[in-house]
Design an enzyme around this catalytic site. Structure first.
Site, short mmCIF file in Angstrom:
data_model
loop_
_atom_site.label_atom_id
_atom_site.label_comp_id
_atom_site.label_asym_id
_atom_site.label_seq_id
_atom_site.Cartn_x
_atom_site.Cartn_y
_atom_site.Cartn_z
N GLU A 249 0.84 -1.20 0.00
CA GLU A 249 0.00 0.00 0.00
C GLU A 249 0.88 1.25 0.00
O GLU A 249 1.99 1.23 0.52
CB GLU A 249 -0.87 0.04 1.27
CG GLU A 249 -1.93 -1.04 1.34
CD GLU A 249 -2.76 -0.93 2.61
OE1 GLU A 249 -2.49 -0.04 3.45
OE2 GLU A 249 -3.68 -1.75 2.77
N LYS A 251 2.43 4.45 1.36
CA LYS A 251 2.66 4.95 2.71
C LYS A 251 2.55 6.46 2.68
O LYS A 251 3.36 7.14 2.07
CB LYS A 251 4.02 4.53 3.25
CG LYS A 251 4.21 4.96 4.70
CD LYS A 251 5.51 4.47 5.28
CE LYS A 251 5.55 4.60 6.78
NZ LYS A 251 5.27 5.93 7.27
N ARG A 256 -2.01 9.73 11.53
CA ARG A 256 -2.87 8.56 11.71
C ARG A 256 -4.19 8.99 12.33
O ARG A 256 -4.21 9.78 13.28
CB ARG A 256 -2.15 7.59 12.66
CG ARG A 256 -2.81 6.24 12.86
CD ARG A 256 -2.43 5.34 11.73
NE ARG A 256 -2.95 3.99 11.87
CZ ARG A 256 -2.19 2.94 12.21
NH1 ARG A 256 -0.93 3.10 12.50
NH2 ARG A 256 -2.73 1.74 12.25
N GLU A 301 -5.10 7.40 7.31
CA GLU A 301 -4.16 8.51 7.42
C GLU A 301 -4.80 9.75 6.79
O GLU A 301 -5.43 9.65 5.74
CB GLU A 301 -2.88 8.12 6.66
CG GLU A 301 -1.72 9.01 6.87
CD GLU A 301 -0.76 8.55 7.98
OE1 GLU A 301 -1.12 7.68 8.80
OE2 GLU A 301 0.35 9.10 8.02
N PHE A 341 -7.14 2.71 5.35
CA PHE A 341 -6.48 1.47 4.94
C PHE A 341 -6.93 0.26 5.75
O PHE A 341 -6.47 -0.84 5.53
CB PHE A 341 -4.95 1.59 4.91
CG PHE A 341 -4.34 2.24 6.14
CD1 PHE A 341 -4.30 1.58 7.35
CD2 PHE A 341 -3.79 3.51 6.05
CE1 PHE A 341 -3.72 2.16 8.45
CE2 PHE A 341 -3.21 4.12 7.16
CZ PHE A 341 -3.18 3.43 8.37
N ARG A 413 3.74 -3.66 17.07
CA ARG A 413 4.62 -3.44 15.93
C ARG A 413 5.24 -4.79 15.60
O ARG A 413 6.21 -5.21 16.21
CB ARG A 413 5.72 -2.44 16.31
CG ARG A 413 6.53 -1.95 15.13
CD ARG A 413 7.70 -1.09 15.58
NE ARG A 413 7.30 0.15 16.24
CZ ARG A 413 6.84 1.23 15.62
NH1 ARG A 413 6.70 1.22 14.33
NH2 ARG A 413 6.52 2.30 16.30
N LYS A 419 7.22 -1.47 6.83
CA LYS A 419 7.30 -0.19 6.12
C LYS A 419 8.63 -0.03 5.41
O LYS A 419 9.68 -0.38 5.95
CB LYS A 419 7.02 0.98 7.07
CG LYS A 419 7.90 1.02 8.28
CD LYS A 419 7.54 2.18 9.21
CE LYS A 419 8.46 2.18 10.41
NZ LYS A 419 8.13 3.13 11.44
P1 AMP Z 1 6.12 5.49 11.12
O1 AMP Z 1 5.32 6.69 11.56
O2 AMP Z 1 7.33 5.83 10.33
O3 AMP Z 1 6.35 4.52 12.25
O4 AMP Z 1 5.22 4.67 10.08
C1 AMP Z 1 4.04 4.05 10.45
C2 AMP Z 1 2.91 4.99 10.17
O5 AMP Z 1 2.72 5.14 8.78
C3 AMP Z 1 1.57 4.49 10.65
O6 AMP Z 1 1.38 4.69 12.01
C4 AMP Z 1 0.62 5.32 9.81
O7 AMP Z 1 0.35 6.55 10.47
C5 AMP Z 1 1.42 5.64 8.56
N1 AMP Z 1 0.87 5.05 7.33
C6 AMP Z 1 0.82 5.70 6.15
N2 AMP Z 1 0.29 4.93 5.21
C7 AMP Z 1 -0.03 3.74 5.77
C8 AMP Z 1 -0.62 2.54 5.30
N3 AMP Z 1 -1.01 2.38 4.03
N4 AMP Z 1 -0.80 1.52 6.20
C9 AMP Z 1 -0.41 1.66 7.47
N5 AMP Z 1 0.17 2.77 7.98
C10 AMP Z 1 0.35 3.81 7.14
#
Ligand code: AMP
Length: 557
Positions: A249, A251, A256, A301, A341, A413, A419
């Site tokens: 998907e 990102k 969030r 998001e 999502f 997590r 990611k």
């Molecule tokens: P990070 O903030 O770097 O830990 O990345 C995880 C965050 O990416 C999640 O908590 C979401 O807020 C965001 N995110 C963006 N797109 C997506 C997606 N398609 N699926 C899940 N999380 C996503």
């Protein structure tokens, strides 16, 4: 239960590094508590007085606290400094011990109990409006005036949100399970579903496994969001998928949100479980107009875009969170879009234990395509790479690879979601102290001490410093903010409550004897202030160690 019993237990917990011993000490205490105080006792043990999903705060600064202490005992600032070795609670307790003879007798007072301390905290939090700072201060003075030194240590720690007992929320889950002979998994699940460890402890004490099993997600109670683990590239993601198809998907670089709807009421919660509905009226309106269901919980998001539809960096969305005034005018400059999502509940149907592909089907039948995260499902590297490139061209952050048969696991997590970012991966670090800058920056607290979370000890451990990345306006705002969460100051250094999370990019991670963590960042710079994240969301020492190791995939060690 006497508050002193809680303090004595926490003293013992702080002294041991043995996990098992910590668990049995805390479990014993919880078992001894009356049913009516289990909830408060568990919250205090977790270093909180309100559950995570409760928006109330005490709003008392370090100087407010010291002012309140002056009403209780006579002391000079240099006397306080003499006792200060990095922990304000301990320093105040020691100062109090040294002044015991000058203190008015508290003999005829009722001893403090878990319940009475909790009532006082509620009163302090409720004081609002004009003159409330004075009222808060006098309530704190009264509370400290009745406390024994060891009680004071923890009352201060609770007020400053600086417990340092090595008792993490995760460990407390195990303590609750041990105390009430219930299944750890049920305790954890109930906590993730409700964001309220106190309530969960109470439920375990009263109804055991049976009660915990009945806890389920429900609209209007925010669930801890499921999280993604970082991987260095698409190939690693496919390897973890063991040849099976993954759903890749987009990102999004936004904020969030969890959107709940029931009985005509729509509410939006942030990643940290705060209610942000009032800041996002445009999203509420879109959801009400375009989502074809009357009862649901969506996960997604919110992204800010310019008039041509190009995404702005995450900071722009964050400016809208917590803001309820001028929302209408901001709307015209910045348009917010929702990309959902996941769907956790739909009408009468609980979906979190259903596989991802089934939830995605439900999402697609409930929302228009334009409101859903774009994706490709594949096990071929080339196809994933093309999509990864596309995400870069559109201006998104990378991809999230999802295991198609995985359930929605709140708060975790794990390896179900991975990611992959375009840039070097950033870290989320906590500011634990700051120094006044030099030259042009001398009016600002602008050299930041950055820390990761050591989950073993539940403490924040330093990994580097930086003064790079903020604008002048941000330096000023950060200086004001840091002074409000000050824990102590000495020479040019101000120690602060570990509350502010910054996103940091570093050129390299090195082994270093300089810090207790054993690691140090090279050329760190702040790339964002992550007000949507909480200190417990910080990058952990283990994760940093893993990133350190990954460096050697392509480099000689
Ligand atoms: P990070 O903030 O770097 O830990 O990345 C995880 C965050 O990416 C999640 O908590 C979401 O807020 C965001 N995110 C963006 N797109 C997506 C997606 N398609 N699926 C899940 N999380 C996503």
């Amino acid at each position: 239960m006497r508050f002193l019993s809680l303090a004595t237990t926490l003293d013992a917990v702080s002294k041991t590094t043995k996990r098992k011993e910590k668990i049995s000490l805390v479990a014993r205490l919880l078992k001894e508590a009356e049913l009516s105080e289990v909830c408060e006792a568990a919250l205090f043990l977790a270093g909180r007085f309100f559950p995570e999903n409760d928006q109330r705060t005490l709003n008392v600064s370090w100087s407010g606290l010291i002012g309140a202490l002056h009403n209780v005992i006579d002391f000079r600032d240099d006397e306080f400094s003499k006792f200060y070795e990095g922990d304000t609670g301990e320093a105040i307790a020691a100062l109090m011990e040294s002044k015991a003879h000058t203190r008015q007798s508290v003999l005829f007072q009722e001893p403090l109990t878990v319940e009475s301390v909790s009532d006082r905290f509620t009163k302090i939090a409720l004081a609002a409006g004009k003159g409330s700072m004075k009222e808060k201060q006098s309530l704190i003075s009264a509370l400290l005036g009745e406390a024994a030194p060891r009680e004071m240590r923890y009352i201060v720690a609770l007020i400053l949100n600086d417990m340092r007992t090595g008792l993490s929320h995760g460990l407390l889950v195990e303590c609750i399970a041990e105390a009430f002979s219930v299944d750890i998994e049920y305790v954890r699940r109930a906590w993730y579903f409700t964001g309220d460890l106190g309530g969960v402890a109470h439920l375990a004490a009263e109804y055991g496994n049976r009660g915990l099993k009945q806890v389920n997600i429900k609209p209007m109670t925010a669930v801890k969001p499921m999280l993604a683990s970082p991987v260095s590239d698409l190939k690693s993601a496919l390897e973890i998928g063991q040849g099976g198809e993954l759903s890749f998907e987009m990102k999004f670089d936004g904020a969030r949100v969890q959107i709940h709807k029931e009985g005509g009421n729509t509410r939006i919660f942030s990643r940290g479980l705060n209610d942000v509905t009032e800041s996002l009226p445009d999203i509420v309106q879109e959801v009400n107009k375009r989502v074809r269901a009357s009862r649901f919980i969506l996960d997604g998001e919110v992204v800010a875009v310019d008039p041509t539809g190009k995404p702005y960096p995450f900071q722009v969305v964050m400016q809208r969170f917590g803001r309820t005034r001028d929302v209408e005018t901001t709307n015209q400059e910045v348009k917010l879009l929702l990309y959902a999502f996941d769907i956790l509940l739909l009408n009468g149907q609980m979906l979190i234990d259903e596989p991802y592909w089934k939830r995605r089907e439900q999402l697609e039948s409930t929302l228009p395509d334009s409101m859903i995260a774009e994706r490709v499902v594949t096990n071929r590297l080339r196809v994933a790479e093309d999509f990864f490139l596309r995400s870069k061209e559109i201006g998104h952050e990378g991809l999230v690879a999802k295991m198609v048969s995985s359930p929605y696991v709140p708060g975790v997590r794990g390896k179900h979601w991975l990611k992959i970012k375009h840039t070097l991966d950033t870290m989320d670090l906590v500011i634990i102290a700051a120094e006044w800058g030099h030259g042009r920056r001398s009016k600002w607290l602008s050299d930041y001490h950055l820390a990761v979370l050591d989950e073993e000890t539940d403490k924040y451990t330093m990994v580097g410093k930086t003064f790079k990345g903020l604008t002048d306006v941000e330096f000023q705002a950060m200086t004001d903010r840091l002074q409000r969460i000050e824990l102590s100051r000495s020479r040019g250094l101000v120690r602060v409550k570990p509350e502010i999370i910054v996103e940091v990019l570093a050129a390299e991670i090195q082994e270093s004897p300089k810090y207790e963590s054993g690691l140090a960042l090279r050329f760190a710079r702040i790339t964002g202030i992550r007000d949507d994240k909480k200190p417990e969301d910080a990058t952990t020492l283990k994760e940093l160690q893993a990133t350190f190791d990954v460096q050697f995939r392509y480099k000689a060690r």
